[in-house]
Design a protein around this motif. Structure first.
Motif, PDB file in Angstrom:
ATOM      1  N   ARG A 193     -25.021  13.032 -36.931  1.00 51.56           N
ATOM      2  CA  ARG A 193     -24.100  13.984 -37.578  1.00 51.56           C
ATOM      3  C   ARG A 193     -22.940  14.321 -36.646  1.00 51.56           C
ATOM      4  O   ARG A 193     -21.780  14.376 -37.073  1.00 51.56           O
ATOM      5  N   ALA A 194     -23.252  14.560 -35.356  1.00 46.31           N
ATOM      6  CA  ALA A 194     -22.203  14.917 -34.391  1.00 46.31           C
ATOM      7  C   ALA A 194     -21.671  13.709 -33.639  1.00 46.31           C
ATOM      8  O   ALA A 194     -20.748  13.842 -32.834  1.00 46.31           O
ATOM      9  N   LYS A 195     -22.277  12.533 -33.905  1.00 47.23           N
ATOM     10  CA  LYS A 195     -21.892  11.306 -33.201  1.00 47.23           C
ATOM     11  C   LYS A 195     -21.971  11.505 -31.687  1.00 47.23           C
ATOM     12  O   LYS A 195     -21.052  11.148 -30.935  1.00 47.23           O
ATOM     13  N   ARG A 196     -23.102  12.074 -31.254  1.00 48.95           N
ATOM     14  CA  ARG A 196     -23.327  12.330 -29.830  1.00 48.95           C
ATOM     15  C   ARG A 196     -24.696  11.810 -29.437  1.00 48.95           C
ATOM     16  O   ARG A 196     -25.634  11.782 -30.244  1.00 48.95           O
ATOM     17  N   THR A 197     -24.807  11.421 -28.179  1.00 52.21           N
ATOM     18  CA  THR A 197     -26.086  10.982 -27.620  1.00 52.21           C
ATOM     19  C   THR A 197     -26.265  11.626 -26.253  1.00 52.21           C
ATOM     20  O   THR A 197     -25.346  11.599 -25.421  1.00 52.21           O
ATOM     21  N   TRP A 198     -27.429  12.218 -26.043  1.00 53.58           N
ATOM     22  CA  TRP A 198     -27.763  12.802 -24.757  1.00 53.58           C
ATOM     23  C   TRP A 198     -29.021  12.118 -24.218  1.00 53.58           C
ATOM     24  O   TRP A 198     -29.985  11.883 -24.956  1.00 53.58           O
ATOM     25  N   GLN A 199     -29.003  11.805 -22.939  1.00 50.46           N
ATOM     26  CA  GLN A 199     -30.193  11.249 -22.294  1.00 50.46           C
ATOM     27  C   GLN A 199     -30.482  12.087 -21.055  1.00 50.46           C
ATOM     28  O   GLN A 199     -29.626  12.237 -20.172  1.00 50.46           O
ATOM     29  N   VAL A 200     -31.681  12.639 -21.009  1.00 49.22           N
ATOM     30  CA  VAL A 200     -32.049  13.578 -19.958  1.00 49.22           C
ATOM     31  C   VAL A 200     -33.330  13.105 -19.286  1.00 49.22           C
ATOM     32  O   VAL A 200     -34.293  12.700 -19.962  1.00 49.22           O
ATOM     33  N   GLY A 201     -33.346  13.134 -17.967  1.00 52.31           N
ATOM     34  CA  GLY A 201     -34.553  12.793 -17.222  1.00 52.31           C
ATOM     35  C   GLY A 201     -35.212  14.043 -16.655  1.00 52.31           C
ATOM     36  O   GLY A 201     -34.628  15.125 -16.638  1.00 52.31           O
ATOM     37  N   ASP A 202     -36.423  13.899 -16.205  1.00 52.88           N
ATOM     38  CA  ASP A 202     -37.186  14.984 -15.591  1.00 52.88           C
ATOM     39  C   ASP A 202     -37.345  16.177 -16.530  1.00 52.88           C
ATOM     40  O   ASP A 202     -37.216  17.329 -16.130  1.00 52.88           O
TER      41      ASP A 202
END
Length: 334
Positions: A193-202
Protein backbone atom coordinates in the motif's frame (compact mmCIF):
# COMPACT_ATOMS: atom_id res chain seq x y z
CA UNK A 1 30.58 -78.14 64.87
CA UNK A 2 29.27 -77.30 61.38
CA UNK A 3 30.23 -73.88 60.12
CA UNK A 4 27.30 -71.62 59.30
CA UNK A 5 27.19 -70.20 55.80
CA UNK A 6 27.17 -66.39 55.65
CA UNK A 7 23.92 -64.86 54.66
CA UNK A 8 23.84 -63.22 51.27
CA UNK A 9 21.79 -60.09 50.88
CA UNK A 10 19.14 -60.50 48.32
CA UNK A 11 17.85 -57.39 46.65
CA UNK A 12 14.34 -57.66 45.34
CA UNK A 13 13.14 -55.97 42.18
CA UNK A 14 11.35 -53.36 44.24
CA UNK A 15 14.56 -52.40 46.07
CA UNK A 16 16.47 -52.14 42.79
CA UNK A 17 13.78 -49.89 41.32
CA UNK A 18 13.92 -47.68 44.40
CA UNK A 19 17.68 -47.21 44.00
CA UNK A 20 17.26 -46.47 40.29
CA UNK A 21 14.57 -43.87 40.97
CA UNK A 22 16.66 -42.29 43.73
CA UNK A 23 19.63 -42.11 41.36
CA UNK A 24 17.56 -40.52 38.62
CA UNK A 25 16.04 -38.09 41.09
CA UNK A 26 19.47 -37.08 42.37
CA UNK A 27 20.70 -36.65 38.78
CA UNK A 28 17.64 -34.51 37.94
CA UNK A 29 18.18 -32.29 40.99
CA UNK A 30 21.88 -31.94 40.18
CA UNK A 31 21.06 -30.64 36.69
CA UNK A 32 18.50 -28.21 38.17
CA UNK A 33 20.88 -26.74 40.76
CA UNK A 34 24.04 -26.65 38.62
CA UNK A 35 22.39 -25.50 35.37
CA UNK A 36 24.49 -27.99 33.40
CA UNK A 37 23.24 -29.87 30.37
CA UNK A 38 23.99 -33.23 28.81
CA UNK A 39 24.24 -34.05 25.12
CA UNK A 40 21.93 -36.85 24.11
CA UNK A 41 23.25 -39.84 22.12
CA UNK A 42 22.07 -40.61 18.59
CA UNK A 43 19.45 -43.16 19.70
CA UNK A 44 17.93 -40.64 22.12
CA UNK A 45 17.85 -37.96 19.38
CA UNK A 46 15.99 -40.39 17.13
CA UNK A 47 13.44 -40.94 19.91
CA UNK A 48 12.96 -37.16 20.33
CA UNK A 49 12.41 -36.85 16.57
CA UNK A 50 9.84 -39.66 16.68
CA UNK A 51 7.89 -38.04 19.53
CA UNK A 52 7.93 -34.62 17.81
CA UNK A 53 6.73 -36.11 14.52
CA UNK A 54 3.96 -37.98 16.32
CA UNK A 55 2.83 -34.61 17.65
CA UNK A 56 2.60 -33.25 14.09
CA UNK A 57 -0.06 -35.81 13.19
CA UNK A 58 -3.33 -33.98 12.64
CA UNK A 59 -1.63 -30.64 11.97
CA UNK A 60 -2.24 -28.61 8.81
CA UNK A 61 1.24 -29.36 7.44
CA UNK A 62 1.55 -31.28 4.14
CA UNK A 63 1.52 -35.10 4.46
CA UNK A 64 4.97 -36.56 4.99
CA UNK A 65 6.34 -33.45 6.74
CA UNK A 66 8.88 -34.40 9.40
CA UNK A 67 11.26 -32.85 11.94
CA UNK A 68 15.00 -33.54 11.66
CA UNK A 69 17.51 -32.62 14.40
CA UNK A 70 21.30 -32.35 14.35
CA UNK A 71 21.93 -32.33 18.12
CA UNK A 72 19.93 -32.25 21.35
CA UNK A 73 21.01 -31.19 24.86
CA UNK A 74 18.94 -31.90 27.97
CA UNK A 75 18.82 -29.61 31.01
CA UNK A 76 16.56 -28.72 33.94
CA UNK A 77 15.77 -25.11 34.88
CA UNK A 78 15.54 -23.69 38.39
CA UNK A 79 11.78 -24.43 38.44
CA UNK A 80 12.57 -28.12 37.77
CA UNK A 81 11.05 -27.95 34.28
CA UNK A 82 12.85 -30.15 31.73
CA UNK A 83 14.27 -28.37 28.68
CA UNK A 84 15.77 -29.47 25.40
CA UNK A 85 18.16 -27.37 23.33
CA UNK A 86 17.67 -28.34 19.69
CA UNK A 87 20.43 -27.43 17.23
CA UNK A 88 19.91 -27.13 13.48
CA UNK A 89 16.22 -28.01 13.57
CA UNK A 90 14.75 -28.58 10.10
CA UNK A 91 11.23 -29.25 8.89
CA UNK A 92 11.38 -31.27 5.67
CA UNK A 93 8.76 -32.39 3.18
CA UNK A 94 8.24 -35.93 1.90
CA UNK A 95 10.96 -35.39 -0.70
CA UNK A 96 13.57 -34.22 1.84
CA UNK A 97 13.39 -30.53 0.89
CA UNK A 98 13.77 -28.13 3.82
CA UNK A 99 10.60 -26.13 4.50
CA UNK A 100 11.89 -24.46 7.65
CA UNK A 101 15.34 -24.18 9.25
CA UNK A 102 16.07 -22.98 12.78
CA UNK A 103 19.68 -22.63 13.96
CA UNK A 104 18.71 -23.09 17.61
CA UNK A 105 15.56 -23.73 19.62
CA UNK A 106 15.17 -24.13 23.39
CA UNK A 107 12.00 -26.05 24.27
CA UNK A 108 10.56 -26.76 27.70
CA UNK A 109 7.92 -29.45 28.03
CA UNK A 110 4.93 -29.92 30.31
CA UNK A 111 6.19 -32.31 33.06
CA UNK A 112 2.71 -33.73 33.70
CA UNK A 113 2.29 -34.58 30.02
CA UNK A 114 5.71 -36.26 29.95
CA UNK A 115 4.78 -38.46 32.92
CA UNK A 116 1.78 -39.71 30.96
CA UNK A 117 3.88 -40.37 27.84
CA UNK A 118 2.75 -37.28 25.89
CA UNK A 119 5.12 -34.69 24.41
CA UNK A 120 3.61 -31.19 24.76
CA UNK A 121 5.84 -28.08 24.61
CA UNK A 122 5.22 -25.50 27.30
CA UNK A 123 7.53 -22.76 26.04
CA UNK A 124 9.71 -22.28 22.97
CA UNK A 125 12.66 -19.92 22.52
CA UNK A 126 14.10 -19.50 19.02
CA UNK A 127 17.42 -17.92 18.08
CA UNK A 128 18.35 -16.52 14.68
CA UNK A 129 15.13 -17.00 12.72
CA UNK A 130 13.36 -14.93 10.05
CA UNK A 131 9.89 -13.41 9.89
CA UNK A 132 8.36 -11.77 6.81
CA UNK A 133 5.12 -9.78 6.89
CA UNK A 134 3.59 -8.45 3.68
CA UNK A 135 0.56 -6.15 3.56
CA UNK A 136 -1.20 -5.86 0.20
CA UNK A 137 -3.02 -2.80 -1.12
CA UNK A 138 -6.34 -4.00 0.39
CA UNK A 139 -4.86 -4.54 3.87
CA UNK A 140 -4.54 -8.33 3.68
CA UNK A 141 -1.52 -9.93 5.36
CA UNK A 142 0.86 -12.61 4.09
CA UNK A 143 3.08 -14.17 6.77
CA UNK A 144 6.21 -16.25 6.34
CA UNK A 145 8.14 -17.74 9.28
CA UNK A 146 11.71 -18.89 8.54
CA UNK A 147 10.63 -19.37 4.92
CA UNK A 148 7.60 -21.49 5.84
CA UNK A 149 4.27 -20.38 4.39
CA UNK A 150 5.57 -17.68 2.07
CA UNK A 151 2.92 -17.12 -0.58
CA UNK A 152 1.23 -20.42 0.33
CA UNK A 153 -2.21 -18.99 0.99
CA UNK A 154 -1.81 -15.45 -0.32
CA UNK A 155 -2.85 -12.35 1.62
CA UNK A 156 -5.36 -13.06 4.37
CA UNK A 157 -7.50 -11.03 6.72
CA UNK A 158 -6.91 -10.93 10.47
CA UNK A 159 -9.96 -13.16 10.91
CA UNK A 160 -8.48 -15.84 8.64
CA UNK A 161 -5.09 -15.67 10.36
CA UNK A 162 -6.73 -15.84 13.78
CA UNK A 163 -8.75 -18.91 12.75
CA UNK A 164 -5.61 -20.72 11.60
CA UNK A 165 -3.75 -19.90 14.82
CA UNK A 166 -6.68 -21.16 16.91
CA UNK A 167 -6.79 -24.37 14.83
CA UNK A 168 -3.09 -25.02 15.50
CA UNK A 169 -3.40 -24.30 19.23
CA UNK A 170 -6.39 -26.67 19.42
CA UNK A 171 -4.25 -29.67 18.44
CA UNK A 172 -3.15 -31.94 21.35
CA UNK A 173 0.55 -31.26 20.65
CA UNK A 174 0.18 -27.54 21.46
CA UNK A 175 -2.35 -27.89 24.28
CA UNK A 176 0.19 -26.79 26.94
CA UNK A 177 1.95 -24.07 24.93
CA UNK A 178 2.01 -20.75 26.80
CA UNK A 179 5.04 -18.83 25.53
CA UNK A 180 7.05 -18.36 22.33
CA UNK A 181 10.15 -16.15 22.16
CA UNK A 182 12.43 -15.27 19.27
CA UNK A 183 15.82 -13.59 19.63
CA UNK A 184 18.17 -12.22 16.97
CA UNK A 185 15.10 -12.05 14.73
CA UNK A 186 15.47 -10.83 11.15
CA UNK A 187 12.23 -9.08 10.25
CA UNK A 188 11.17 -8.01 6.77
CA UNK A 189 8.11 -5.77 6.41
CA UNK A 190 6.73 -5.23 2.91
CA UNK A 191 3.91 -2.71 2.53
CA UNK A 192 2.43 -2.76 -0.97
CA UNK A 193 0.00 0.00 0.00
CA UNK A 194 2.81 2.43 0.92
CA UNK A 195 5.29 0.91 -1.55
CA UNK A 196 7.84 0.59 1.25
CA UNK A 197 10.05 -2.22 2.50
CA UNK A 198 11.81 -2.37 5.85
CA UNK A 199 14.36 -4.98 6.86
CA UNK A 200 15.42 -5.07 10.50
CA UNK A 201 17.94 -7.31 12.24
CA UNK A 202 18.31 -8.21 15.91
CA UNK A 203 14.57 -8.05 16.59
CA UNK A 204 12.84 -9.57 19.61
CA UNK A 205 9.45 -11.27 19.57
CA UNK A 206 7.53 -12.63 22.57
CA UNK A 207 4.12 -14.31 22.32
CA UNK A 208 2.12 -15.26 25.41
CA UNK A 209 -0.91 -17.54 25.26
CA UNK A 210 -3.56 -18.16 27.90
CA UNK A 211 -7.21 -19.12 27.99
CA UNK A 212 -8.37 -15.51 27.56
CA UNK A 213 -6.05 -13.86 25.05
CA UNK A 214 -2.99 -14.08 22.81
CA UNK A 215 -0.50 -11.22 23.14
CA UNK A 216 2.50 -10.54 20.91
CA UNK A 217 5.29 -8.07 21.73
CA UNK A 218 7.80 -7.04 19.08
CA UNK A 219 10.93 -4.97 19.69
CA UNK A 220 12.84 -3.43 16.79
CA UNK A 221 16.01 -1.39 16.35
CA UNK A 222 16.74 0.42 13.09
CA UNK A 223 19.90 2.38 12.31
CA UNK A 224 18.88 5.28 10.06
CA UNK A 225 22.15 7.00 9.20
CA UNK A 226 23.74 7.95 12.52
CA UNK A 227 20.45 7.77 14.45
CA UNK A 228 19.29 4.63 16.21
CA UNK A 229 15.51 4.34 16.09
CA UNK A 230 13.62 1.85 18.25
CA UNK A 231 10.02 0.65 18.32
CA UNK A 232 8.09 -1.60 20.67
CA UNK A 233 4.74 -2.96 19.51
CA UNK A 234 2.18 -5.00 21.43
CA UNK A 235 -0.83 -6.66 19.78
CA UNK A 236 -3.46 -8.28 21.99
CA UNK A 237 -6.39 -10.34 20.74
CA UNK A 238 -9.03 -12.11 22.82
CA UNK A 239 -9.30 -15.83 22.15
CA UNK A 240 -11.85 -16.44 19.44
CA UNK A 241 -12.03 -12.76 18.47
CA UNK A 242 -10.95 -11.57 15.04
CA UNK A 243 -9.97 -8.05 16.09
CA UNK A 244 -7.18 -6.78 18.30
CA UNK A 245 -5.66 -3.89 20.21
CA UNK A 246 -2.36 -2.46 19.00
CA UNK A 247 -0.11 -0.37 21.25
CA UNK A 248 3.20 1.07 20.10
CA UNK A 249 6.05 3.01 21.66
CA UNK A 250 8.53 4.66 19.30
CA UNK A 251 11.78 6.53 19.85
CA UNK A 252 13.36 8.75 17.17
CA UNK A 253 11.51 6.99 14.35
CA UNK A 254 11.36 8.86 11.03
CA UNK A 255 8.02 10.57 10.42
CA UNK A 256 7.78 8.98 6.97
CA UNK A 257 7.94 5.49 8.50
CA UNK A 258 5.02 6.28 10.83
CA UNK A 259 3.05 7.79 7.95
CA UNK A 260 3.09 4.43 6.15
CA UNK A 261 1.54 2.51 9.06
CA UNK A 262 -2.08 3.65 8.74
CA UNK A 263 -4.11 6.13 6.64
CA UNK A 264 -4.84 8.47 9.61
CA UNK A 265 -1.07 9.03 9.91
CA UNK A 266 -0.46 9.64 6.20
CA UNK A 267 -0.14 13.41 6.75
CA UNK A 268 3.15 12.77 8.59
CA UNK A 269 4.73 12.15 5.17
CA UNK A 270 5.01 15.94 4.89
CA UNK A 271 7.17 16.05 8.04
CA UNK A 272 10.90 15.47 8.02
CA UNK A 273 11.80 14.85 11.66
CA UNK A 274 12.40 12.04 14.13
CA UNK A 275 9.35 11.28 16.29
CA UNK A 276 9.03 9.72 19.74
CA UNK A 277 5.88 8.85 21.64
CA UNK A 278 3.08 6.36 22.13
CA UNK A 279 0.24 5.22 19.87
CA UNK A 280 -2.77 2.95 20.41
CA UNK A 281 -5.50 1.71 18.06
CA UNK A 282 -8.09 -0.99 17.52
CA UNK A 283 -7.55 -3.25 14.51
CA UNK A 284 -10.68 -4.69 12.89
CA UNK A 285 -10.77 -8.13 11.27
CA UNK A 286 -10.47 -6.53 7.82
CA UNK A 287 -7.40 -4.53 8.86
CA UNK A 288 -9.18 -1.20 9.31
CA UNK A 289 -7.97 1.08 12.11
CA UNK A 290 -10.33 2.59 14.66
CA UNK A 291 -9.98 4.39 17.97
CA UNK A 292 -6.52 5.68 17.09
CA UNK A 293 -4.91 7.91 19.72
CA UNK A 294 -1.35 9.16 19.99
CA UNK A 295 0.92 11.46 21.98
CA UNK A 296 3.95 12.41 19.92
CA UNK A 297 7.07 14.54 20.34
CA UNK A 298 8.89 15.80 17.28
CA UNK A 299 12.58 16.73 17.37
CA UNK A 300 14.10 19.42 15.16
CA UNK A 301 13.01 19.10 11.55
CA UNK A 302 10.87 20.69 8.85
CA UNK A 303 7.36 20.67 7.42
CA UNK A 304 6.72 20.75 3.66
CA UNK A 305 3.42 22.59 3.02
CA UNK A 306 3.17 21.30 -0.54
CA UNK A 307 5.03 20.45 -3.71
CA UNK A 308 7.33 23.29 -4.70
CA UNK A 309 6.80 25.14 -1.42
CA UNK A 310 9.72 26.00 0.80
CA UNK A 311 9.95 23.70 3.88
CA UNK A 312 9.20 25.35 7.21
CA UNK A 313 11.83 24.56 9.80
CA UNK A 314 11.02 24.01 13.50
CA UNK A 315 13.09 23.16 16.56
CA UNK A 316 10.62 20.83 18.31
CA UNK A 317 6.92 20.17 18.61
CA UNK A 318 4.50 18.11 20.65
CA UNK A 319 1.00 17.02 19.72
CA UNK A 320 -1.81 14.68 20.63
CA UNK A 321 -4.16 13.21 18.07
CA UNK A 322 -7.28 11.07 17.87
CA UNK A 323 -9.12 9.60 14.91
CA UNK A 324 -12.84 8.86 14.55
CA UNK A 325 -13.42 6.38 11.70
CA UNK A 326 -17.19 7.02 11.69
CA UNK A 327 -16.68 10.62 10.59
CA UNK A 328 -13.14 10.19 9.17
CA UNK A 329 -12.20 13.10 11.43
CA UNK A 330 -8.66 13.54 12.71
CA UNK A 331 -8.33 15.80 15.77
CA UNK A 332 -4.95 17.38 16.61
CA UNK A 333 -4.02 19.32 19.72
CA UNK A 334 -0.71 20.79 20.81
Amino acid sequence: PRRRKPRRARLGIFTILVFILLGLGFFYLTLAYTGKSIRLPTLAIAEVETRLNEGLVGSRLPPGTAVVLDAVEFSVDSDFVPKFRLTDLRLIDIGGRSLLTLPEALVSFDPRALLSGRVQPKSVRLVGTRLMVRRDAEGGLDLSFAGLGEGAAGPQSLAEIDAKIEAVLATPFFASLHEIEAEALTLTLVDDRAKRTWQVGDGRLAITIDDRAIAAELGLSLLDGATLATAELRLTSARGAANGRLEAKVDTVAAGDLAALAPPLAWLAAVDAPISGELAANIANDGRVSGLTANLSLAAGSLSPGEGARPVAFESAGLALSYDPATARLTLSA
